[in-house]
Enzyme design. Structure first.
Site: not given
Ligand code: CA2
Length: 145
Positions: A99, A9-10, A97, A106, A76, A22, A17, A73
């Site tokens: 990230h 997700p996301n 996996e 974090r 969340a 990221y 953002r 990946n």
């Molecule tokens: O670091 C990573 O790749 C994560 O898997 C990214 C997830 C986070 O919940 C994990 O703890 C670590 C979040 C991906 C959401 O990506 C966004 C992209 C743009 C704006 C906000 C979030």
């Protein structure tokens, strides 16, 4: 060799953002990087993204017999999904996996990874290059048949 790359997700919002966490590259750039790394390594790749846990579980199940490895990946869902862990265990494909951020550095709630318990390797904190490293690992992994 055929590798399935799954994003949770996301991750479709990459680049929109939180560039400090990221990076500035968007999801299309991630897809392009994965495809070009796959071509360089001589492997076939399919890359998918879903915001839905059940869809990710379905895709992992369908990978059995259709793919030789999984790069995931779970975003969340990494920190919450026993369903994704169980699916990865059930298909028993070599999985890596990834990230983008260094989750170790974090929040406390990101310190557990369920999916990681079914993965041979975890790559974190290397930005989008982590996906390329994961593909390299699977492409060069000795066959354990
Ligand atoms: O670091 C990573 O790749 C994560 O898997 C990214 C997830 C986070 O919940 C994990 O703890 C670590 C979040 C991906 C959401 O990506 C966004 C992209 C743009 C704006 C906000 C979030």
């Amino acid at each position: 060799m055929k590798i399935l790359v799954l994003n949770g997700p996301n991750l479709n919002l990459l680049g929109v953002r939180e560039p400090g966490i990221y990076g500035t590259e968007n999801y299309a750039a991630l897809v392009a990087r994965v495809k070009s790394a796959a071509a360089r390594l001589g492997v076939e790749v399919e890359i998918r993204q879903s915001n839905h846990e059940g869809t990710l579980v379905d895709w992992i199940q369908e990978a059995r017999g259709a793919f030789d490895g999984i790069v995931i990946n779970p975003a969340a869902y990494t920190h919450t999904s026993v369903a994704i862990l169980d699916a990865l265990k059930a298909v028993a494909l070599p999985a890596v996996e990834v990230h983008i951020s260094d989750v170790k550095e974090r929040e406390p709630f990101r310190q557990i990874s369920y999916a990681g318990m079914a993965c041979e390797k975890t790559i974190m904190g290397k930005g989008l290059k982590g996906y390329e490293e994961a593909l390299e690992y699977l492409a060069n992994r000795p066959c354990q048949a």
